[in-house]
Design an enzyme around this catalytic site. Structure first.
Site, PDB file in Angstrom:
ATOM      1  N   ASN A 167      -1.192  -3.788   1.825  1.00  0.00           N
ATOM      2  CA  ASN A 167      -1.622  -3.254   3.114  1.00  0.00           C
ATOM      3  C   ASN A 167      -3.131  -3.089   3.019  1.00  0.00           C
ATOM      4  O   ASN A 167      -3.632  -2.538   2.041  1.00  0.00           O
ATOM      5  CB  ASN A 167      -0.996  -1.881   3.393  1.00  0.00           C
ATOM      6  N   GLU A 204       0.657  -5.239   5.865  1.00  0.00           N
ATOM      7  CA  GLU A 204       0.057  -4.494   6.978  1.00  0.00           C
ATOM      8  C   GLU A 204      -1.418  -4.842   7.069  1.00  0.00           C
ATOM      9  O   GLU A 204      -2.106  -4.927   6.056  1.00  0.00           O
ATOM     10  CB  GLU A 204       0.154  -2.962   6.793  1.00  0.00           C
ATOM     11  N   HIS A 225       9.974   4.257   3.299  1.00  0.00           N
ATOM     12  CA  HIS A 225       8.677   4.365   3.969  1.00  0.00           C
ATOM     13  C   HIS A 225       8.459   5.826   4.373  1.00  0.00           C
ATOM     14  O   HIS A 225       8.428   6.157   5.556  1.00  0.00           O
ATOM     15  CB  HIS A 225       8.620   3.408   5.172  1.00  0.00           C
ATOM     16  N   GLU A 230       3.359   2.108  -0.007  1.00  0.00           N
ATOM     17  CA  GLU A 230       2.155   2.904  -0.266  1.00  0.00           C
ATOM     18  C   GLU A 230       2.361   4.143  -1.137  1.00  0.00           C
ATOM     19  O   GLU A 230       2.318   5.275  -0.649  1.00  0.00           O
ATOM     20  CB  GLU A 230       1.491   3.298   1.066  1.00  0.00           C
ATOM     21  N   ARG A 255       8.944  -6.602  10.122  1.00  0.00           N
ATOM     22  CA  ARG A 255       9.061  -5.691   8.987  1.00  0.00           C
ATOM     23  C   ARG A 255       9.357  -4.290   9.530  1.00  0.00           C
ATOM     24  O   ARG A 255       8.597  -3.764  10.355  1.00  0.00           O
ATOM     25  CB  ARG A 255       7.754  -5.679   8.181  1.00  0.00           C
ATOM     26  N   TYR A 281      -6.720  -2.135   5.354  1.00  0.00           N
ATOM     27  CA  TYR A 281      -7.315  -1.724   6.626  1.00  0.00           C
ATOM     28  C   TYR A 281      -8.832  -1.828   6.643  1.00  0.00           C
ATOM     29  O   TYR A 281      -9.399  -2.416   7.540  1.00  0.00           O
ATOM     30  CB  TYR A 281      -6.850  -0.306   6.989  1.00  0.00           C
TER      31      TYR A 281
END
Ligand code: NAG
Ligand code: NAG
Length: 498
Positions: A331, A400, A144, A189, A99, A333
């Protein structure tokens, strides 16, 4: 008891139909394993071969104090000059897909399609062709975070013209690369673009227009995304046969206590954190979440604004935006604990004050070099389930997932993070029946980590940013991920089979 019986019979049928017992540590055949990067973070060559200036070029040059180590992405990983070398690394890892994102100002130096920079087109053609030649699927993010500076000078995402600008740019991208690229992410995002770029000013373009600028950005961004989706759907899908969606960062918000106000606060934070961006697209009713509309309207009134700082969609716009994603790009985290917070005194508006929560992490959760970042695999599993239940069980692409540390080659913390979080993904697939088809490690290599510069490393490969050749060296996590992709199985000492 009755339910229990039905479940047992169901399980037997499933394993019989597959001819063997289910291996809960094995990745399903249709789950793709890959890694990611983004243009500004890796490419460098910031002013080479006709590339125009973007907002990160401008901010890192004009306001070096905004970056922890006062660094820039001028050279970054120098990926612009290392396509062949980097594809060899991907090949060695066994990645099924890579990606990456396209730098808008590399292909359209002015931001507008009046001038197409052939050298930029050539660069991405070469990257895509070499990936395909090595059996690595290109998965491409259209936007992005690296907006051409001339468009920022006209207001960027705060100007509704961004809808046309992004659409025109996306058209160039589909025209040139859509014959070979079959997975598109329109925008990466939205929250980070809008809240950090137009709210707190931590990210480029660095506007501190909190509570107003960030919502204008959100409003225009969502419309732009929907326009790109419809354009792809109407004009390109038939011939190019790809799929297209959007990616949001969904950290998990867990109530800190069982008090009603904290349970509500956690839900409110989820809605401000990702619901505001994804609800209009994925929820069956579309539009911003009710709690977001209500809290911003109430606070705006108290602050003396004649109307809510959160713009309203017309019913026509709600219908136009609803359903404009073939998959949910996630995504993820980390996780935070959330408590309700008393209203701040009236002052400059901000999304943070609108949200009215306090967040923190449990010091017992696993951490590495940075105590602000902790690994909470059950938070990922909860986020996946929340998406399944609130957004109509969409196909989820984990675009992600990764772990930051300082300089280290023996990155055991990262390996532990991947193991634990991948186990959560497998549990979500097998036990919770969440539809997950892609898992993406962030990141292929250490790179320019936005306002943290080069002080925070997310890579499987180490990059020496003090060496002009930017040599890449595998960390221990490369061995782990390589073996995982090869065996397609998670090798844990303590598998905790369900
Ligand atoms: C909330 O209640 C549940 C069920 O009683 C319990 O398992 C959980 O630990 C409680 N959570 C907190 C944060 O106290
Ligand atoms: C460059 O080297 C110095 C001295 O060894 C080190 O402190 C610094 O972290 C390095 N910078 C990067 C970006 O690797």
């Amino acid at each position: 008891m009755g339910i229990y019986l039905v479940f047992i019979i169901g399980a037997v049928i499933v394993s019989r139909s597959q001819g063997h017992a289910v291996d809960y540590l094995k990745f399903p055949d249709d789950l793709l394993l890959g890694a990611a990067s983004s243009s500004y973070q890796v490419e460098g060559a910031w002013n080479e071969d006709g590339k125009g200036e973007n907002i990160w070029d401008r901010m890192t040059h004009a306001n070096p104090e905004k970056i922890d180590d006062r660094s820039t992405g001028d050279i970054a990983c120098d990926a612009y000059h290392k396509t062949k070398e980097d594809i060899a690394l991907m090949k060695d890892l066994g990645l099924q897909f890579y990606r990456f994102s396209i730098s808008w100002s590399r292909i359209l130096p002015t931001g507008f399609p009046n001038k197409i920079n052939q050298a930029g087109i050539d660069y991405y053609n070469d990257l895509i062709n070499q990936l395909l030649a090595n059996n690595i699927i290109p998965m491409v993010t259209v936007y992005h975070w690296d907006l051409p500076q001339p468009l920022q000078d006209l207001g960027g995402f705060a100007n509704p013209e961004i809808i046309n600008w992004l659409k025109d740019y996306a058209k160039v991208v589909f025209d040139h690369f859509g014959d070979r690229v079959k997975t598109w992410i329109t925008i990466n995002e939205p929250k980070q673009i809008c809240e950090f770029g137009y709210g707190t000013g931590m990210f480029a373009p660095g506007l501190q227009a909190g509570g107003i600028g960030n919502y204008l950005c959100t409003h225009n961004l969502l419309k732009a995304h929907a326009h790109i989706y419809h354009m792809y759907d109407k004009i390109y899908r038939r011939n190019q046969k790809g799929h297209i969606g959007i990616t949001a960062e969904c950290s998990w918000s867990e109530p800190a206590t069982n008090a009603t106000q904290d349970i509500e606060a956690a839900e409110r934070r989820r809605q401000f954190d990702f619901g505001m961006y994804m609800n209009p697209i994925f929820h069956k009713n579309g539009d911003y979440p009710a709690v977001v509309k209500q809290f911003v309207a109430k606070r705006s009134k108290e602050e003396g604004f004649p109307r809510s700082r959160l713009p309203e969609f017309t019913q026509q716009e709600i219908n136009f935006i609803k359903g404009t994603s073939d998959f949910f790009g996630l995504n993820h985290y980390t996780t935070v604990l959330v408590k309700d917070k008393k209203a701040d005194p009236i002052g400059d508006p901000s999304q943070d004050k609108d949200t009215r929560v306090e967040t923190f992490q449990d010091p017992n959760w696993l951490t590495g070099s940075f105590s602000y970042f902790r690994s909470v695999p059950w938070g990922l599993r909860k986020a996946l389930n929340y998406i399944k239940h609130n957004y109509g069980n969409p196909e989820i692409l984990i675009t992600e997932n990764g772990f930051p540390d300082a300089e280290s080659f023996n990155d055991q913390g990262r390996i532990r993070y991947y193991k634990d979080n991948l186990k959560a993904v497998l549990d979500a697939i097998y036990t919770d029946h969440v539809r997950i088809t892609v898992y993406t490690a962030w990141s292929l290599m250490d790179n320019f980590e936005w306002s943290s510069g080069y002080t925070v490393r997310f890579g499987l490969y180490h990059v020496d940013f003090n060496d002009t050749n930017r040599p890449r060296t595998p960390k221990e996590s490369v061995k782990f991920y390589k073996n995982l992709i090869k065996t397609r199985r998670l090798n844990t000492e303590d598998p905790k089979l369900p």
